[in-house]
Design a protein around this motif. Structure first.
Motif, PDB file in Angstrom:
ATOM      1  N   PRO A 574      71.042 -15.264  16.962  1.00 33.38           N
ATOM      2  CA  PRO A 574      71.724 -13.975  17.169  1.00 33.38           C
ATOM      3  C   PRO A 574      72.329 -13.813  18.558  1.00 33.38           C
ATOM      4  O   PRO A 574      73.215 -12.973  18.748  1.00 33.38           O
ATOM      5  CB  PRO A 574      70.607 -12.948  16.928  1.00 33.38           C
ATOM      6  CG  PRO A 574      69.331 -13.697  17.184  1.00 33.38           C
ATOM      7  CD  PRO A 574      69.602 -15.103  16.748  1.00 33.38           C
ATOM      8  N   GLU A 575      71.901 -14.609  19.552  1.00 37.60           N
ATOM      9  CA  GLU A 575      72.418 -14.473  20.903  1.00 37.60           C
ATOM     10  C   GLU A 575      73.679 -15.310  21.143  1.00 37.60           C
ATOM     11  O   GLU A 575      74.248 -15.281  22.235  1.00 37.60           O
ATOM     12  CB  GLU A 575      71.343 -14.870  21.916  1.00 37.60           C
ATOM     13  CG  GLU A 575      70.097 -13.987  21.860  1.00 37.60           C
ATOM     14  CD  GLU A 575      69.018 -14.464  22.807  1.00 37.60           C
ATOM     15  OE1 GLU A 575      69.026 -15.657  23.163  1.00 37.60           O
ATOM     16  OE2 GLU A 575      68.187 -13.645  23.195  1.00 37.60           O
ATOM     17  N   VAL A 576      74.093 -16.100  20.142  1.00 35.88           N
ATOM     18  CA  VAL A 576      75.249 -16.983  20.312  1.00 35.88           C
ATOM     19  C   VAL A 576      76.491 -16.311  19.721  1.00 35.88           C
ATOM     20  O   VAL A 576      76.543 -16.036  18.511  1.00 35.88           O
ATOM     21  CB  VAL A 576      75.004 -18.345  19.629  1.00 35.88           C
ATOM     22  CG1 VAL A 576      76.214 -19.259  19.844  1.00 35.88           C
ATOM     23  CG2 VAL A 576      73.741 -18.994  20.175  1.00 35.88           C
ATOM     24  N   VAL A 604      77.476 -21.196  29.302  1.00 37.65           N
ATOM     25  CA  VAL A 604      76.529 -20.547  30.208  1.00 37.65           C
ATOM     26  C   VAL A 604      77.197 -20.288  31.553  1.00 37.65           C
ATOM     27  O   VAL A 604      77.079 -19.197  32.142  1.00 37.65           O
ATOM     28  CB  VAL A 604      75.266 -21.429  30.381  1.00 37.65           C
ATOM     29  CG1 VAL A 604      74.377 -20.859  31.487  1.00 37.65           C
ATOM     30  CG2 VAL A 604      74.486 -21.493  29.078  1.00 37.65           C
ATOM     31  N   ASN A 605      77.927 -21.274  32.067  1.00 36.58           N
ATOM     32  CA  ASN A 605      78.582 -21.131  33.373  1.00 36.58           C
ATOM     33  C   ASN A 605      79.618 -20.007  33.363  1.00 36.58           C
ATOM     34  O   ASN A 605      79.815 -19.307  34.373  1.00 36.58           O
ATOM     35  CB  ASN A 605      79.234 -22.444  33.784  1.00 36.58           C
ATOM     36  CG  ASN A 605      78.205 -23.519  34.096  1.00 36.58           C
ATOM     37  OD1 ASN A 605      77.076 -23.200  34.465  1.00 36.58           O
ATOM     38  ND2 ASN A 605      78.586 -24.786  33.965  1.00 36.58           N
ATOM     39  N   GLY A 610      73.971 -16.682  27.040  1.00 39.69           N
ATOM     40  CA  GLY A 610      72.789 -16.512  27.876  1.00 39.69           C
ATOM     41  C   GLY A 610      72.192 -17.842  28.298  1.00 39.69           C
ATOM     42  O   GLY A 610      72.296 -18.853  27.592  1.00 39.69           O
ATOM     43  N   ALA A 611      71.526 -17.829  29.464  1.00 42.19           N
ATOM     44  CA  ALA A 611      70.988 -19.075  30.011  1.00 42.19           C
ATOM     45  C   ALA A 611      69.936 -19.693  29.096  1.00 42.19           C
ATOM     46  O   ALA A 611      69.925 -20.913  28.893  1.00 42.19           O
ATOM     47  CB  ALA A 611      70.402 -18.827  31.399  1.00 42.19           C
ATOM     48  N   HIS A 612      69.076 -18.850  28.524  1.00 45.38           N
ATOM     49  CA  HIS A 612      67.966 -19.437  27.751  1.00 45.38           C
ATOM     50  C   HIS A 612      68.449 -20.164  26.499  1.00 45.38           C
ATOM     51  O   HIS A 612      68.164 -21.354  26.331  1.00 45.38           O
ATOM     52  CB  HIS A 612      66.942 -18.367  27.387  1.00 45.38           C
ATOM     53  CG  HIS A 612      65.733 -18.927  26.680  1.00 45.38           C
ATOM     54  ND1 HIS A 612      64.839 -19.781  27.295  1.00 45.38           N
ATOM     55  CD2 HIS A 612      65.290 -18.768  25.409  1.00 45.38           C
ATOM     56  CE1 HIS A 612      63.898 -20.127  26.431  1.00 45.38           C
ATOM     57  NE2 HIS A 612      64.146 -19.522  25.288  1.00 45.38           N
ATOM     58  N   PRO A 613      69.215 -19.512  25.600  1.00 48.78           N
ATOM     59  CA  PRO A 613      69.661 -20.274  24.423  1.00 48.78           C
ATOM     60  C   PRO A 613      70.591 -21.418  24.812  1.00 48.78           C
ATOM     61  O   PRO A 613      70.558 -22.494  24.211  1.00 48.78           O
ATOM     62  CB  PRO A 613      70.365 -19.236  23.549  1.00 48.78           C
ATOM     63  CG  PRO A 613      70.736 -18.128  24.486  1.00 48.78           C
ATOM     64  CD  PRO A 613      69.665 -18.105  25.528  1.00 48.78           C
ATOM     65  N   GLY A 614      71.431 -21.189  25.828  1.00 45.53           N
ATOM     66  CA  GLY A 614      72.359 -22.243  26.222  1.00 45.53           C
ATOM     67  C   GLY A 614      71.644 -23.472  26.749  1.00 45.53           C
ATOM     68  O   GLY A 614      72.000 -24.614  26.415  1.00 45.53           O
ATOM     69  N   ALA A 618      71.667 -27.242  25.104  1.00 42.51           N
ATOM     70  CA  ALA A 618      72.103 -28.397  25.892  1.00 42.51           C
ATOM     71  C   ALA A 618      71.001 -29.454  25.969  1.00 42.51           C
ATOM     72  O   ALA A 618      71.252 -30.653  25.825  1.00 42.51           O
ATOM     73  CB  ALA A 618      72.509 -27.945  27.288  1.00 42.51           C
ATOM     74  N   ALA A 619      69.769 -29.009  26.187  1.00 41.90           N
ATOM     75  CA  ALA A 619      68.660 -29.961  26.293  1.00 41.90           C
ATOM     76  C   ALA A 619      68.435 -30.699  24.977  1.00 41.90           C
ATOM     77  O   ALA A 619      68.204 -31.921  24.963  1.00 41.90           O
ATOM     78  CB  ALA A 619      67.382 -29.235  26.720  1.00 41.90           C
TER      79      ALA A 619
END
Length: 625
Positions: A574-576, A604-605, A610-614, A618-619
């Motif tokens: 839902p955050e994407v 994210v940049n 948001g940093a957390h889902p992004g 990526a990881a």
């Protein structure tokens, strides 16, 4: 089965078993005649014939009979020398005299195989003893898995070391998936973790040692009664209402699995029939409350129900949980410790009852099921269809003579509303005098649990079985022994993917305080930890308990792994935003992991994601490259 009950039953059998050891014939596979109150001797062997007895199958390592003893030797600390014997039994006590003649080191072991294929192939369950038996893991219950790894479920120190050159008399009592380790007449440790098979037999195993065995005795024993034993440390059985419905969506496989992992003795579920006669696990007569379907269950087919979502109403973490059939639940529980308290909602036709009971019979699980109902005709039909099926009567009020009513319906348990039972608590003694158990519903308040325990009810139906398991354990801490703690969920070494959840659950003894952390942060027992929120790699659940005599701790390490399916799940969260999601899915579909990671990092940049889902996306993508 409660620990106190296991201990009493195990000790009660010992004198009889010892007498049988003296009088039973010294030949293999020769059943002895038994009186009506005596266990049946299935096998008694003293190896006086000078050879490996008929029916004993040496499948690995060196086995021989020397000086009237069976000797097994393994060539290395990695070899599990095995010999199998005996029939498949559900409830039994096996006794054997064990002597370590030589050991590579004190950690090497001998074991009684409790459920093993006749050809010695994996998986199998064993009760293990080391020569250094007083070590913290001197006695174990463990599984050798199909992948040839170990799953050690329970450990404990014996009163002293077996050492080398010493005869030690040991016994294991097995009732279904529950077992008790008895070392030199002392009950040491119990388990409810055995997974039983339909064809498994018994066996003896030697690892990194030369071990001699003598005077093997196997007797059949009865199931524990469902009525509660008398004693100050006796506690009522824990019955998980609609599964562990306090932490998972009711009547789903997730709730059933969570209930089993808590150590509950019973899992309670509800069943109706669909329009095509399939037994469906659902409490309401309609689909509306707990699924994304609508209308009456009786008006739809099982195929329609199979496509419904029964988890989203409870939590997004359970989205996609299906509505199970009775067959699904039985298959999940088969070979495992809890019994199924199966409520037939009714009304059901006679033919529908035949279908429901056939589902149980086809899986050979009659002995794992108690069928209960408010509908009296359901009980009458069930008794006619299957005389061996145990029945229970549900009541919203208390009958004027509950014992007489229970006898009329030939039930093993009378299960009333607690709201009504508290007005007539004397009914409990009346039912117990008739040999009928009492298991009231649905009680979630610890203050009420205390009243029920003191009144002597045999089980408590609750939405919070994990809490009641812990509450019961705290009550039996009357002897100032060291506390113990076992993490029953998650399993140590479990591998998680996105979409999985962790429901922390621990079982303790002699502890009055429990502290649980996940990756160093406090968590509550029964809370839900979503793998979608975790970074890749290892995560640790840590439990510390405090009792009168000190502290104990346990840990379980789980690993979150990346997968393409998991990336899809993260990318559609839902955050994407939609435009980012579409780009990510296109890259995932092409298995272009570098581009997937780059898209997430760039979003994210830019502040589009948001940093957390992004960072998780990526990881995961980097891990798949």
């Amino acid at each position: 089965m409660r620990l106190a009950q296991l201990t009493v039953s195990a000790l009660a059998v010992m004198p009889l078993a010892s007498a049988l050891l003296v009088t039973a014939p010294a030949t293999s596979d020769v059943p002895a005649a038994a009186g009506p109150d005596e266990p049946r001797v299935v096998l008694s062997e003293d190896f006086s014939g000078g050879e490996i007895p008929d029916g004993w199958n040496a499948v690995e390592g060196a086995w021989s009979v020397e000086d009237g003893r069976l000797v097994g030797a393994s060539e290395s600390s990695s070899q599990q020398s095995r010999i199998t014997f005996g029939p498949n039994l559900r409830n039994y006590r096996v006794e054997v005299t064990v002597r370590f003649d030589e050991v590579v080191n004190s950690a090497r072991w001998a074991a009684v195989a409790l459920d093993i294929a006749a050809d010695g192939s994996t998986p199998w369950w064993i009760a293990t003893m080391r020569s250094g038996t007083s070590a913290h893991n001197g006695l174990e219950f463990a599984q050798r898995t199909a992948s040839n790894s170990w799953n050690v479920t329970d450990t404990a120190p014996a009163p002293y070391d077996a050492g080398t050159g010493n005869d030690v008399r040991v016994a294991i009592e097995v009732r279904g998936s529950r077992a008790t380790w008895i070392f030199d007449d002392e009950v040491v440790v119990s388990t409810a973790a055995l997974h039983r098979s339909d064809e498994g037999v018994l066996g003896l195993i030697a690892n990194g040692a030369t071990v001699s065995f003598d005077d093997v005795l196997v007797v059949e024993i009865d199931d524990d009664p469902i009525t509660r034993p008398i004693g100050p440390d006796s506690v009522p059985a824990v019955i998980a209402h609609r599964g562990y419905s306090g932490v998972a969506p009711e009547n789903t496989l997730a709730a059933v699995e969570a209930g089993m992992r808590t150590g509950a003795e019973y899992i309670e579920i509800d069943v109706h029939s669909s329009t095509d006669g399939v037994p469906i696990v659902l409490h309401d007569s309609t689909l509306d409350r707990t699924t994304d379907g609508t209308g009456a269950l009786r008006d739809v087919t099982a195929d329609y129900v199979s496509g419904l979502d029964a988890g989203s109403w409870f939590s997004a973490a359970f989205a996609g949980q299906p509505v199970p059939t009775l067959a699904d639940v039985l298959d999940l529980m088969k070979g495992r410790a809890p019994e199924l308290l199966l409520e037939i909602k009714g009304p059901e036709t006679y033919d529908e009852m035949v279908t429901t009971i056939d589902v149980i019979r086809e899986r050979d699980q009659l002995d794992q099921v108690i069928l209960q109902s408010f509908d009296e005709q359901v009980l009458r039909d069930a008794r006619e269809i299957e005389p061996d099926l145990r029945l229970a009567l549900l009541r919203s009020t208390i009958d004027s003579d509950p014992a007489a009513v229970a006898r009329d319906f030939d039930v093993v348990s009378y299960n009333p509303s607690w709201a009504r039972l508290q007005d007539r608590p004397e009914a409990i003694a009346e039912l117990h005098d008739a040999g009928i158990a009492v298991m009231p519903y649905t009680v979630n308040d610890p203050d009420q649990w205390e009243i029920l325990r003191d009144l002597g009810v045999d089980g408590v139906i609750t939405d919070h079985p994990g809490r009641l398991v812990g509450w019961n354990a705290r009550h039996v801490q009357t002897v100032p022994e060291e506390p113990t703690v076992q993490i029953v969920s998650p399993a140590d070494g479990a591998v998680l993917r996105r979409g999985d959840v962790i429901v922390p659950a621990v079982v303790t003894e002699r502890a009055h305080d429990i502290q649980i952390t996940f990756d160093g942060e406090p968590v509550e027992q029964g809370s839900v930890i979503d793998a979608d929120s975790l970074e890749l790699g290892e995560h640790t659940l840590f439990a510390v308990v405090t009792g009168v005599a000190g502290e104990a701790e346990a840990s379980a390490v789980v690993t979150v792994e990346a997968s393409a399916e998991g990336l899809v799940r993260l990318a559609t969260g839902p955050e994407v935003p939609k435009h980012i999601r579409d780009q990510l899915l296109a890259a995932i579909d092409q298995q272009d992991w570098s581009r997937t990671a780059r898209l997430a990092e760039q979003a994210v940049n830019r502040g589009d994601l948001g940093a957390h889902p992004g960072e998780l996306i990526a990881a995961d993508a980097h891990a798949l490259r």
